[in-house]
Write an enzyme that holds these catalytic residues in place. Structure first.
Site, PDB file in Angstrom:
ATOM      1  N   ASP A   6      32.546  61.726 -49.519  1.00  0.00           N
ATOM      2  CA  ASP A   6      31.304  61.136 -49.002  1.00  0.00           C
ATOM      3  C   ASP A   6      31.156  61.265 -47.484  1.00  0.00           C
ATOM      4  OD1 ASP A   6      33.434  59.428 -48.627  1.00  0.00           O
ATOM      5  OD2 ASP A   6      32.278  57.606 -48.928  1.00  0.00           O
ATOM      6  N   ARG A  31      28.843  56.868 -45.665  1.00  0.00           N
ATOM      7  CA  ARG A  31      29.035  56.372 -47.026  1.00  0.00           C
ATOM      8  C   ARG A  31      27.699  56.501 -47.731  1.00  0.00           C
ATOM      9  NH1 ARG A  31      32.062  51.155 -47.377  1.00  0.00           N
ATOM     10  NH2 ARG A  31      33.011  52.325 -49.065  1.00  0.00           N
ATOM     11  N   GLU A  51      47.425  55.859 -43.359  1.00  0.00           N
ATOM     12  CA  GLU A  51      47.634  56.997 -42.448  1.00  0.00           C
ATOM     13  C   GLU A  51      48.977  56.855 -41.759  1.00  0.00           C
ATOM     14  OE1 GLU A  51      45.043  54.942 -42.527  1.00  0.00           O
ATOM     15  OE2 GLU A  51      43.295  56.161 -43.072  1.00  0.00           O
TER      16      GLU A  51
END
Ligand code: UDP
Ligand code: MN
Length: 331
Positions: A189, A305, A275
Site C-alpha cells: 500500500d 494507506r 526493524e
C-alpha cells in the site's frame, strides 16, 4: 620370427603396469589441479561449489524468460523486493500501482508473499500477466496473531511472517557466488518513487533514507552528521529503538542476508521494534548505515494507506431490484 621367453613376458607385464600406474597418477593429479583452480581443496568444498552451481542453473532456468526481457542489464545488482499481500477488494489496485513502478526499474525480482494457505487466482493471474521477474510464495498468518477487520491497525504486526518467508526463499534459492544485489521490503500500500531504487542499488551493507507520511509526522528520517547516521527524527520511542525507522526506510545487501542466515522478523517483537530486531540480528550498527537520498534530505517513499473499499451499495442494489455487480468481473 622373434621368440619371447617367460621372463620377457613378465618384464613386458611389469612395464605395462608401470605405464598404467603412471597414467592413473597423472590423471589424478590433473583432476586435483582442476578442482584446485576453483579453490575447493577437499571433496566437501567441491560438493558445496557443485551445489552452488546447481542453484545457479535452477535460478537461470526458472527465470530465463524474465532475464531475457529488456529490464535485465547484465552485471547490474538485482533488487529483490519482498511484498506481503492479502486478499481484500483493493488488492489488485495496490499490486497494479506497484508493478507500474517496478516496470521502470532494471533487474528487479519481485517476491510476492500471500497471507494465505492457497494461492489466489487473482494473484496467480496478475503475476503471470505483469511481465516482471516474480516469485509467488505463501505464508498464512495464524488466527491468534491476525488483525481482525474491526481491530485498530496497531494492535498486531502485519506482514511479519510473509517477510520471513521471503527471506527463507532468498536463502534457499540464491548463493553469494552468483547472485548480487539488495533486498527491500515493500508493503503493497506504500507509494514508491522510481528514484528510490536507483538510490538503494549499490548498498554495501544497509542503506537508509527518509519515509514520508509516517509516525504521525510529515516524514521520519535518520539524523545525519558529517555523513553518518547519529540518531532518528521520529516521535515514537526515539531513544529506545536502536533503528527507529519504518520498514520502507532501508535496504540490505543480499550477501549480508545470506551470511546471517538466522536473522528474521519476530512476530512477538514490541510494537515498532521489527526493524530493530531484524537489523540487530544481522549484526548491523549505526556506523554501518549508508545515508541515501541526498544525505536523507529527500523523500522518495511514502507510507500511504489505502482507504478500505466501501462496497455497501452492492447489497442495496438488490433491494432496489437492480442487478449486483457481476462476480465474474475481477476488480
Ligand atoms: N498484510 C498481510 N496480511 C494482513 C495484513 C497486512 O499480509 O493480514 C500485508 C499488507 O498487504 C502489507 C503489509 O502486510 O503489504 C503491511 O500491512 P499494512 O500496510 O496494513 O500495515 P501498516 O501500513 O499499518 O504498517
Ligand atoms: Mn501499509
Amino acid at each position: 620370427m622373434a621368440h619371447f621367453s617367460g621372463r620377457d613376458l613378465i618384464y613386458v607385464l611389469m612395464l605395462c603396469s608401470a605405464v598404467w600406474f603412471l597414467i592413473m597418477f597423472v590423471q589424478l593429479e590433473s583432476c586435483r589441479g582442476g578442482i584446485n583452480d576453483h579453490q575447493p581443496s577437499s571433496l566437501v568444498t567441491y560438493r558445496k561449489a557443485l551445489a552452488a552451481k546447481e542453484k545457479e542453473i535452477k535460478y537461470l532456468r526458472e527465470h530465463a524468460d524474465s532475464l531475457n526481457r529488456r529490464q535485465h542489464v547484465v552485471g547490474l545488482p538485482t533488487i529483490y523486493i519482498i511484498t506481503p499481500t492479502y486478499t481484500r477488494p483493493v488488492q489488485k489496485a495496490e499490486l497494479t500501482r506497484l508493478s507500474t513502478v517496478f516496470h521502470s526499474i532494471s533487474n528487479v525480482h519481485w517476491i510476492v508473499v500471500e497471507d494465505s494457505d492457497v494461492k489466489s487466482n487473482l494473484v496467480v493471474d496478475f503475476l503471470k500477466d505483469c511481465e516482471l521477474n516474480t516469485t509467488h510464495l505463501l505464508s498464512v498468518t495464524p488466527p491468534d496473531v491476525k488483525l481482525r477487520e474491526k481491530d485498530p491497525n496497531w494492535l498486531k504486526p502485519r506482514g511479519v511472517l510473509q517477510r520471513n518467508t521471503g527471506l527463507a526463499w532468498l536463502r534457499s534459492n540464491l548463493n553469494a557466488d552468483f547472485n548480487h544485489g539488495v533486498v527491500y521490503f515493500a508493503d503493497d500500500d506504500n507509494t514508491y518513487s522510481v528514484k528510490l531504487f536507483a538510490e538503494m542499488r549499490d548498498t554495501k551493507k544497509v542503506s537508509v533514507w527518509p519515509v514520508g507520511l509516517v509516525g504521525k509526522l510529515r516524514y521520519e528520517s535518520p539524523l545525519i552528521e558529517a555523513g553518518k547516521v547519529i540518531g532518528w527524527h521520529t516521535y515514537w520511542f526515539r531513544n529506545e529503538r536502536p533503528f527507529a525507522m519504518d520498514m520502507a526506510g532501508f535496504a540490505v545487501n543480499l550477501h549480508v542476508i545470506l551470511e546471517n542466515s538466522l536473522a528474521k522478523f519476530d512476530i512477538n517483537a514490541k510494537r515498532g521494534f521489527q526493524e530493530s530486531v531484524f537489523l540487530q540480528a544481522l549484526g548491523i550498527t549505526l556506523e554501518d548505515l549508508e545515508p541515501k537520498a541526498s544525505m536523507c534530505t529527500k523523500v522518495l517513499v511514502w507510507h500511504t494507506r489505502t482507504e478500505p473499499a466501501n462496497l455497501s451499495n452492492e447489497e442495496k442494489m438488490e433491494m432496489k431490484g437492480y442487478k449486483k455487480s457481476d462476480s465474474h468481473v475481477e476488480v
